[in-house]
Design a protein around this motif. Sequence first.
Motif, short mmCIF file in Angstrom:
data_model
loop_
_atom_site.label_atom_id
_atom_site.label_comp_id
_atom_site.label_asym_id
_atom_site.label_seq_id
_atom_site.Cartn_x
_atom_site.Cartn_y
_atom_site.Cartn_z
N GLU A 154 0.83 -1.21 0.00
CA GLU A 154 0.00 0.00 0.00
C GLU A 154 0.86 1.26 0.00
O GLU A 154 0.53 2.25 -0.67
N TYR A 179 1.94 1.68 -3.46
CA TYR A 179 0.82 2.12 -4.29
C TYR A 179 0.52 3.60 -4.07
O TYR A 179 0.22 4.33 -5.03
N GLN A 180 0.57 4.05 -2.82
CA GLN A 180 0.31 5.46 -2.55
C GLN A 180 1.30 6.35 -3.28
O GLN A 180 0.95 7.45 -3.71
N ASP A 214 2.90 5.40 -6.13
CA ASP A 214 2.69 5.19 -7.56
C ASP A 214 1.36 4.46 -7.75
O ASP A 214 1.32 3.23 -7.89
N PRO A 215 0.25 5.21 -7.73
CA PRO A 215 -1.08 4.57 -7.81
C PRO A 215 -1.43 4.14 -9.21
O PRO A 215 -2.34 4.68 -9.85
N SER A 216 -0.71 3.15 -9.71
CA SER A 216 -0.90 2.69 -11.08
C SER A 216 -1.31 1.23 -11.09
O SER A 216 -1.13 0.50 -10.11
N THR A 247 1.61 -1.07 -10.40
CA THR A 247 1.90 -1.35 -8.99
C THR A 247 0.95 -2.41 -8.46
O THR A 247 1.38 -3.35 -7.76
N LEU A 248 -0.33 -2.28 -8.76
CA LEU A 248 -1.31 -3.27 -8.31
C LEU A 248 -0.95 -4.66 -8.83
O LEU A 248 -0.98 -5.64 -8.08
N TRP A 293 -7.87 -3.00 -2.70
CA TRP A 293 -7.09 -3.44 -3.86
C TRP A 293 -7.97 -4.21 -4.84
O TRP A 293 -7.84 -4.04 -6.07
N ARG A 301 -9.98 -1.57 -6.67
CA ARG A 301 -9.16 -0.82 -7.63
C ARG A 301 -8.96 -1.59 -8.92
O ARG A 301 -8.82 -0.99 -9.99
#
Length: 713
Positions: free
Chosen positions: A457, A460-461, A463-465, A468-469, A534, A537
């Motif tokens: 997380e 992700y914060q 690089d919220p892409s 990343t997920l 997640w 998202r």
Amino acid sequence: MKTLSRLTIKITLLLCVVSSCFYAQKIDRKALVSRHNVKITSVDTLASLSVGNGQFAFTVDASGLQSFPEHYQAGIALGTQSSWGWDRFKNPNDYTFDLTNRAYDQYERKVPYSVQIKTPERRNNAVNWFRENPHRLQLGNLGFEITKKDGQPATQEDIQEIHQKLDLWTGIIHSEFKVEGSLVQVETTAHQNQDLVAFKVTSDLISKDRLKVRFRIPYPFGAWKDTGVQWEADFNYKSTLKKSGKNEALITHQMDSLTYHVQFQWDDPEAKIAKKQAHYYLITPERNSFSMSVYFGTAVSNEALPDFNQTKTNSTQSWEAFWKSGAAVDFSKCNDPRAFELERRVVLSQYLTKIQCTSNQPPQETGLTYNSWYGKPHLEMHWWHGVHFSLWDRSDLLKKSMPWYEKAKQKAYTLAKRQGFKGLRWQKMTDPFGNESPSSVGSFLIWQQPHYITYAELLYQEDPSKATLDSYKDKVFATAEFMASFAHYNKELDRYELGPGVIPAQERFKATETFNPTYELNYWHWGLKTAIAWKNRLGETPPAKWLEVVDKLSKLPVLGDVYLATESAQDSYTNPVFKTDHPSVLGTLGMLPRTEKVDLEIMRNTFDLVWDKWSWEDTWGWDFPMTAMTATRLHLPEKAVEALLMDIQTNTYLPNGHNYQDERLTLYLPGNGGLLTAVALMCAGWEGNTVETPGFPKDGNWEVQWEGFHKMF
């Protein structure tokens, strides 16, 4: 209109760039770092200095090398360690891991846990073998052998007029001392891209044949602690001087499960290397100025080693880039007399965690200096070792260890399956290969389980892409699957519970009796909700079981107006034993953000009770930053500062920056990482916070300058 709009955009962007540059230059980073260069003027066994690159570290005494390892072994030992240097003793008795398992009644069935079984003898021996193996190695001891005028070897008492400095900006140790009036000058540094140490020594003792360079390979202790001074043992290990050219040599060391190589390259064509005895070599230079590079590895380098000057340049450039990257905090404008010491700890902790805690696997608690717990990483401590890198905008250093979880996941699946749970259960005490180690405490800890979700997380914060997920989703979901599976449904109370069969982060409670520890309950709640986020998202449907566990997870246990350590311990604050060790109830709000489970008034009451009644002399180094984080989230900035600087032995920071605990643990890197995590929160705050620099008092004495931090959850 369109032209004007574009012009406006360009001007705005330019202003942003200018503003950004000004902001980035607000702190004089070289001045900030350099005012905390470590200076040593005596043979202080707790003031050893280290160079390294995260994968490899080399620790020296006042001589600039590892000349007096026996004298330093009870202090900060003179270690040479790496992420790859592990060996495994032979197993002639064919011990198997199942011999370490004992079945416990849990959730109305028998569940096997790997524990420290005492009898029968064979099972106890199996436990000890799996705890000891594999073990991290001390790769070699590189020091001076200095002879006095009377022909006797110089000891640490003969090292006089010491002037030693660790230049933090360059990662170079400068050492100067005299032996019977003769000056010796040494520079020591480590390559930042290779497992290589280089040094230069200047002294007329060389031409007098009174200063030589010694290289010895110690035997592993096979014990909880290994300080690299066991020179004799009943092991059939073999060291071979395989090549000795004009300016180079190669020593190959063969052990039970590992063979590694040590390559030497020097600048004096007249220098010679010779074997003195088994695993013991002497290099005899001729020139009064002598430099050498020493490389350690599992494969021989076919290229010329970087020489001293090249290594020095590499170190200087790499460290300057490090210090100019990421966040920085400057306390020089503060009037509070405690500010300078806090800044010293912060700067030195950045240096130490960079060289000790940034390898391709989670670090051990004593880093790459000496073994504790056989050199093995503890996954619950990875939070303290790694979270700060993300908050300090150095996530690349956290990312280096993330692939280890992929390597270890199959064994984590196996552990969960053996115990009848779904998903993967992250090991507590482990090794580079993801093996589990027997422990009557560690096997019941669960607070390491959601850590992987925390790291993912954080990344992700930043690089919220979708990339990343996609990088972390499989292990995030498998981690959550175990969490949902482990939570046990109590039909009578219509709720999910954690335990019995758990030991909280506060390791004072019996596993078979303990259920619903407060910090772990809130961490389970936050971890599962984050895993659900997640799923959302990614456009996937969260499993119904996860949603049900979140909805029906037990409330945080309260007695009167405070949170208990665990629901099963109604005497959390009346039993003296339960007021020792980690006050992890505070991690419920501090390490974790506020969730709907947390009542701020009850949390404040709990904080006040712990602050006033806890046995602080019986705590660990990360307990103080954890307390500071709770104080910060409760808007108690003076308490946050007091917590970071509490005058308790386990909150001691030595001249070299190491967090001293006791004679057994003379350094403790979770304390350093915790300090950096707390300071990041105290400066940048958290999502939703509106108070500027929330962790420092607004009394005019704390004009804290900071830049580059990321907010915490």
